[in-house]
Design an enzyme around this catalytic site. Structure first.
Site, PDB file in Angstrom:
ATOM      1  N   GLY A  47       0.799  -1.232   0.000  1.00  5.35           N
ATOM      2  CA  GLY A  47       0.000   0.000   0.000  1.00  5.35           C
ATOM      3  C   GLY A  47       0.827   1.276   0.000  1.00  5.35           C
ATOM      4  O   GLY A  47       0.272   2.370  -0.009  1.00  5.35           O
TER       5      GLY A  47
ATOM      6  N   HIS B 101     -12.004  -8.189  -0.505  1.00  4.47           N
ATOM      7  CA  HIS B 101     -10.703  -8.717  -0.918  1.00  4.47           C
ATOM      8  C   HIS B 101     -10.788 -10.236  -0.785  1.00  4.47           C
ATOM      9  O   HIS B 101     -10.936 -10.755   0.315  1.00  4.47           O
ATOM     10  CB  HIS B 101      -9.592  -8.154  -0.020  1.00  4.47           C
ATOM     11  CG  HIS B 101      -8.237  -8.734  -0.289  1.00  4.47           C
ATOM     12  ND1 HIS B 101      -7.180  -7.997  -0.743  1.00  4.47           N
ATOM     13  CD2 HIS B 101      -7.772 -10.001  -0.171  1.00  4.47           C
ATOM     14  CE1 HIS B 101      -6.122  -8.786  -0.905  1.00  4.47           C
ATOM     15  NE2 HIS B 101      -6.448 -10.003  -0.549  1.00  4.47           N
TER      16      HIS B 101
ATOM     17  N   HIS C 231      -4.374  -0.487   4.364  1.00  5.88           N
ATOM     18  CA  HIS C 231      -4.036  -1.523   3.379  1.00  5.88           C
ATOM     19  C   HIS C 231      -3.318  -2.713   4.013  1.00  5.88           C
ATOM     20  O   HIS C 231      -2.688  -3.497   3.323  1.00  5.88           O
ATOM     21  CB  HIS C 231      -3.193  -0.955   2.231  1.00  5.88           C
ATOM     22  CG  HIS C 231      -3.842   0.201   1.536  1.00  5.88           C
ATOM     23  ND1 HIS C 231      -4.968   0.046   0.764  1.00  5.88           N
ATOM     24  CD2 HIS C 231      -3.548   1.514   1.518  1.00  5.88           C
ATOM     25  CE1 HIS C 231      -5.329   1.224   0.294  1.00  5.88           C
ATOM     26  NE2 HIS C 231      -4.485   2.133   0.740  1.00  5.88           N
TER      27      HIS C 231
ATOM     28  N   ARG D   4       4.900 -15.872  -2.827  1.00  2.00           N
ATOM     29  CA  ARG D   4       5.538 -16.282  -1.569  1.00  2.00           C
ATOM     30  C   ARG D   4       4.470 -16.898  -0.672  1.00  2.00           C
ATOM     31  O   ARG D   4       3.297 -16.887  -1.016  1.00  2.00           O
ATOM     32  CB  ARG D   4       6.103 -15.042  -0.867  1.00  2.00           C
ATOM     33  CG  ARG D   4       5.038 -13.963  -0.710  1.00  2.00           C
ATOM     34  CD  ARG D   4       5.462 -12.814   0.161  1.00  2.00           C
ATOM     35  NE  ARG D   4       4.619 -11.654  -0.037  1.00  2.00           N
ATOM     36  CZ  ARG D   4       3.449 -11.429   0.501  1.00  2.00           C
ATOM     37  NH1 ARG D   4       2.916 -12.340   1.308  1.00  2.00           N
ATOM     38  NH2 ARG D   4       2.758 -10.344   0.249  1.00  2.00           N
TER      39      ARG D   4
END
Lengths: 448, 73
Positions: free
Chosen positions: A167, A210, A237, A294
């Site tokens: 963010g 999200h 964020h 990751r």
């Protein structure tokens, strides 16, 4: 094929370092923990097979210091390196340096780190591979180009750094005036924070959910998904509460999205664990946000509902291993991130952990890299612990998470536990009426 | 006329100093930005006045409640 590893170096700290050490124990691999001066008292150092000290305490001197970490790899004779999350986990330069030192980087090949690290490239690739993407621009070289692109996409608009993350340097802008006033300032900030100062624009989705898909790829075109995580509860964020499955969205719709994300991972021969992050707008339309190459902070949520050990799987895939069988979705899991911060102001809270008691409860998992008597320093992120509640219903998962948070005793620093407890009893939250603006709308929460 | 100490609310590092000794500042002006736990923390002027002293420079580490600057009102 690299074959099974003998010794793995963990190039990280805190809860994820401890988690990787546990995966090594399970797989019969010796573990090497590295630690900064500030982390000298961390409990997982005693759990690792070997330890190596890094000089200094700042992230730049230690967990971001490629030459120092490569030196540790050589000195320890490790044949694999797990980068954890944050720090150098998505650095292609680090992955290449590890390979040059003769060890295997436990993560995707460097080309995937590069490909997904450039957000403009990632958008273009995902569009080509058939994932839905919201309206956006390529690189905008100057204000004129930005204004033109914004006119085409429509306001409000997000101004984002192509090489960014977390963010940083991201701005939501209402109109051309605001874009004009902000552009050069945003460029300066991004130039200071990242190697790449390229900016681009993306449609600003009002009140999105999200939703992210956990994928695994074997590098030979084989790929699968491990369902989704909903991470809509964020502040600045940064994720605060994550859960699986995503509540209030049909299983059919979610499975379709997850299948698409797995197909994309397969099509590009992706060769590790990764996460395809999507936003869902108020009309239920999904659009690609970014792909994280990751292990995620919130990987434990997926482990709780699938029974798959994601970190061990990641290590096995790096050693040329096969993908696991597709597991069924089992129950509901919810994670709360316990941050070291003043719950009224949101300001960081540092100090000595004079008391820390981590409860052991059925249906609860608590990951922490801290122990009583250790200092919480200003050098690293404020994450103290990750608490996961599992249940056969969402209500049971929430209930267990609440009880676990009440049982987690932390003294010496302030934490956001009082806020988490309020959120977990909030009517809208319990009704799964979620979006990324949820926390900001609540006046009693910090950083309005 | 009074001298007001501007104290740090957190333990951390000085990232940027936005003012110089002798500058006139209004209440709420950002004097400097601290960094702690990967967060940027702006330090604002508690009152209008002139910067009499700056006790820190970029990259200095600061303790909680440490005096960062003195403002003459």
């Amino acid at each position: 094929m690299p074959g099974p590893f003998r010794k793995l170096l963990v190039a990280n700290r805190g809860a994820i370092a401890r988690r990787v050490i546990r995966a090594c124990d399970k797989l019969g691999i010796r573990s090497v923990a590295v630690y900064s001066e500030a982390d000298a008292g961390a409990p997982y150092l005693a759990e690792a097979s070997e330890t190596l000290a890094l000089s200094g305490s700042t992230a730049g001197e230690t967990y971001l210091n490629i030459p120092a970490l490569v030196d540790c790899v050589k000195r320890s004779g490790a044949d694999a390196v797990h980068p954890g999350y944050g720090f150098l986990s998505e650095s292609a330069a680090f992955a290449v340096a590890i390979e040059d030192a003769g060890a295997v980087f436990v993560g995707p090949s460097p080309r995937f780190l590069e490909m997904m690290g450039d957000k403009i490239n990632a958008r273009a690739l995902m569009t080509e591979l058939g994932l839905p993407v919201f309206a956006g621009s390529g690189a905008v070289a100057d204000l004129d180009a930005a204004l033109q692109a914004a006119e085409r996409i429509g306001y409000p608009i997000m101004l984002k750094p192509a090489g960014g993350g977390g963010g940083i340097g991201m701005r939501a802008l209402r109109d051309a005036d605001e874009l004009s006033r902000t552009f050069s300032q945003a460029r300066k900030l991004v130039t200071a924070a990242f190697d790449d100062d390229t900016l681009f624009l993306e449609a600003c989705i009002a009140s999105p959910r999200h939703v992210e898909i956990q994928v695994l790829g074997d590098g030979k075109g084989g790929a699968m998904h491990l369902y989704e995580r909903d991470c809509s509860l964020q502040r600045r964020h940064q994720k605060v509460i994550e859960e699986a499955p995503a509540p209030g969205i049909s299983r059919q719709e979610l499975d379709l999205l997850a299948t698409k994300a797995a197909a994309v991972a397969g099509a590009m021969n992706y060769d590790s664990a990764g996460t395809v992050e999507m936003l869902r707008d108020a009309d239920g339309k999904f659009g690609f946000l970014e792909m994280n190459t990751r292990i995620q902070v919130e990987h434990g949520v997926t482990e709780a509902v699938t029974g798959i050990d994601l970190v061990a799987t990641q290590i096995e895939l790096a050693a040329g291993g096969r993908l696991p069988e597709q597991p069924p979705l089992d129950g509901f899991a919810m994670e709360a991130r316990v941050y070291s911060e003043d719950p009224r102001t949101g300001l960081p809270s540092t100090g000595l952990l004079s008391h820390l008691r981590v409860p052991d409860m059925f249906g609860v998992r608590i990951d922490t890299g801290y122990a009583q008597g250790q200092a919480v320093t200003p050098f690293y992120d404020p994450l103290l612990a990750k608490v996961i509640g599992w249940g056969t219903t969402r209500e049971q998962a929430v209930g267990r998470l609440l009880v676990a948070l009440k049982g987690l005793e932390i003294r010496g620093v302030q934490t956001n536990i009082p806020l988490l407890e309020v959120v977990l009893q909030d009517d809208e939250f319990l009704a799964a009426d979620l979006d990324t603006g949820f926390l900001d709308r609540r006046r009693w929460l910090p950083f309005k | 006329m009074a001298n007001i100490d501007v104290e740090s609310e957190v333990q951390g590092n000085v990232w940027k100093v936005e003012v110089a000794v002798g500058d006139q500042v209004a209440q709420g002006d950002v004097l400097m930005i601290l960094e702690s736990m990967k967060m940027e923390i702006p330090v604002e002027a508690p009152a209008a006045g002139r910067i009499l002293e700056l006790r820190v420079k970029p990259e200095d580490s600061v303790a909680e409640d440490e005096v960062l600057a003195v403002i003459e009102t």
